[in-house]
Motif scaffolding. Structure first.
Motif, PDB file in Angstrom:
ATOM      1  N   ILE A 161       0.796  -0.974   0.038  1.00 33.91           N
ATOM      2  CA  ILE A 161       0.087  -0.093  -0.421  1.00 33.91           C
ATOM      3  C   ILE A 161       0.962   1.278  -0.324  1.00 33.91           C
ATOM      4  N   PRO A 162       0.315   2.575  -0.402  1.00 36.76           N
ATOM      5  CA  PRO A 162       1.214   3.278  -0.688  1.00 36.76           C
ATOM      6  C   PRO A 162       1.874   3.554   0.803  1.00 36.76           C
ATOM      7  N   HIS A 163       1.331   3.684   2.369  1.00 36.52           N
ATOM      8  CA  HIS A 163       1.671   4.276   3.348  1.00 36.52           C
ATOM      9  C   HIS A 163       3.204   3.084   3.706  1.00 36.52           C
ATOM     10  N   THR A 164       3.090   2.104   3.077  1.00 37.98           N
ATOM     11  CA  THR A 164       4.460   1.339   3.457  1.00 37.98           C
ATOM     12  C   THR A 164       5.471   1.479   2.822  1.00 37.98           C
ATOM     13  N   LEU A 165       4.981   1.887   1.528  1.00 35.95           N
ATOM     14  CA  LEU A 165       5.598   2.380   0.214  1.00 35.95           C
ATOM     15  C   LEU A 165       6.623   4.078   0.582  1.00 35.95           C
ATOM     16  N   GLU A 166       5.773   4.359   1.819  1.00 34.16           N
ATOM     17  CA  GLU A 166       6.555   5.809   2.004  1.00 34.16           C
ATOM     18  C   GLU A 166       7.419   5.827   3.209  1.00 34.16           C
ATOM     19  N   VAL A 167       6.699   4.801   4.200  1.00 35.34           N
ATOM     20  CA  VAL A 167       7.167   4.598   5.360  1.00 35.34           C
ATOM     21  C   VAL A 167       8.839   4.047   5.786  1.00 35.34           C
ATOM     22  N   THR A 168       8.781   2.732   4.710  1.00 32.59           N
ATOM     23  CA  THR A 168       9.785   2.525   5.015  1.00 32.59           C
ATOM     24  C   THR A 168      10.980   2.186   3.406  1.00 32.59           C
ATOM     25  N   THR A 169      11.663   1.397   3.718  1.00 33.73           N
ATOM     26  CA  THR A 169      12.638   0.979   2.327  1.00 33.73           C
ATOM     27  C   THR A 169      12.269   0.277   1.165  1.00 33.73           C
ATOM     28  N   LEU A 170      11.397  -0.230   1.317  1.00 35.96           N
ATOM     29  CA  LEU A 170      10.862  -0.876   0.082  1.00 35.96           C
ATOM     30  C   LEU A 170      10.297  -0.061  -1.337  1.00 35.96           C
ATOM     31  N   GLY A 171      10.204   1.262  -0.963  1.00 41.08           N
ATOM     32  CA  GLY A 171       9.419   1.682  -2.225  1.00 41.08           C
ATOM     33  C   GLY A 171      10.809   2.487  -2.591  1.00 41.08           C
TER      34      GLY A 171
END
Length: 205
Positions: A161-171
């Motif tokens: 989800i966008p939140h995970t991409l924003e707050v972690t390095t996976l993005g």
């Protein structure tokens, strides 16, 4: 014990070789550094390390040969970002799943499929790790608790989800990026106990 809910991202300030080990100094926000003590455990990209030195805005860790062999920490360079999580407090909420901080091995990103703000990632992993995975089960990728969408021999996928991409390095990751993998501890126990149960059953026949 951790939950796989990343609290912060740290930045590699200094990485020094120390024989077969490394000394890793990270710039981390006050949320983490103000609450840190020498000897504390902190998950760095899902790998449980011990705080050995505290300075203003930085924490220092050491990673030995076994850790470097099993994780992506030895591939870090100055300026790289990492996922940070402190251990679960006894009265805390278990929002992710039981994460030990004991990385089982590394995988690599096979594909990145975008659908608007969402991303589906496929990962290549050793088949021994994929055998411990099931659809809708949990897996830890670089310290992030994630739900498996599909799993096949030596590969699995997750929807981000966008939140995970924003707050972690996976993005920030690209195809071919190396990530730390920890499978669900429940799957490990089941995998070990089933052969023992079958052996006991066969002995009674």
């Amino acid at each position: 014990m951790f939950t796989g809910l990343v609290e912060d991202r740290g930045t590699v300030q200094l990485l020094e070789k120390n024989g077969s080990a490394i000394d890793l100094t990270l710039e981390i926000s006050e949320l983490i550094t103000n609450d840190a003590h020498i000897g504390d455990s902190v998950a760095i990209n899902g790998c449980c390390l011990t705080v050995v030195e505290i300075n203003s805005g930085t924490l220092k860790f050491q990673a030995g040969a076994e850790t470097l062999e099993k994780t992506n920490l030895g591939l870090l360079s100055q300026g790289d970002q990492v996922n940070i999580e402190r251990p679960l407090a006894a009265d805390g909420r278990l929002g992710g799943h039981f994460v030990q901080g004991h990385v089982d091995g590394v995988g690599s990103i096979k594909s990145i499929d975008r659908d608007g703000e969402w991303i589906t990632m496929w990962f290549e992993v050793p088949e021994a790790l994929s055998l411990q995975m099931v659809p809708k089960g949990s897996v830890t990728v670089d310290g992030i608790s994630l739900t498996i969408v599909e799993c096949q021999p030596a590969t699995f996928s997750i929807a981000l989800i966008p939140h995970t991409l924003e707050v972690t390095t996976l993005g920030q990751k690209q195809i071919g990026s190396v990530v730390n993998i920890e499978t669900d501890i429940l799957g490990k126990y089941v995998q070990k106990l089933i052969p023992l149960k079958l052996d006991g059953f066969n002995e009674r026949q």
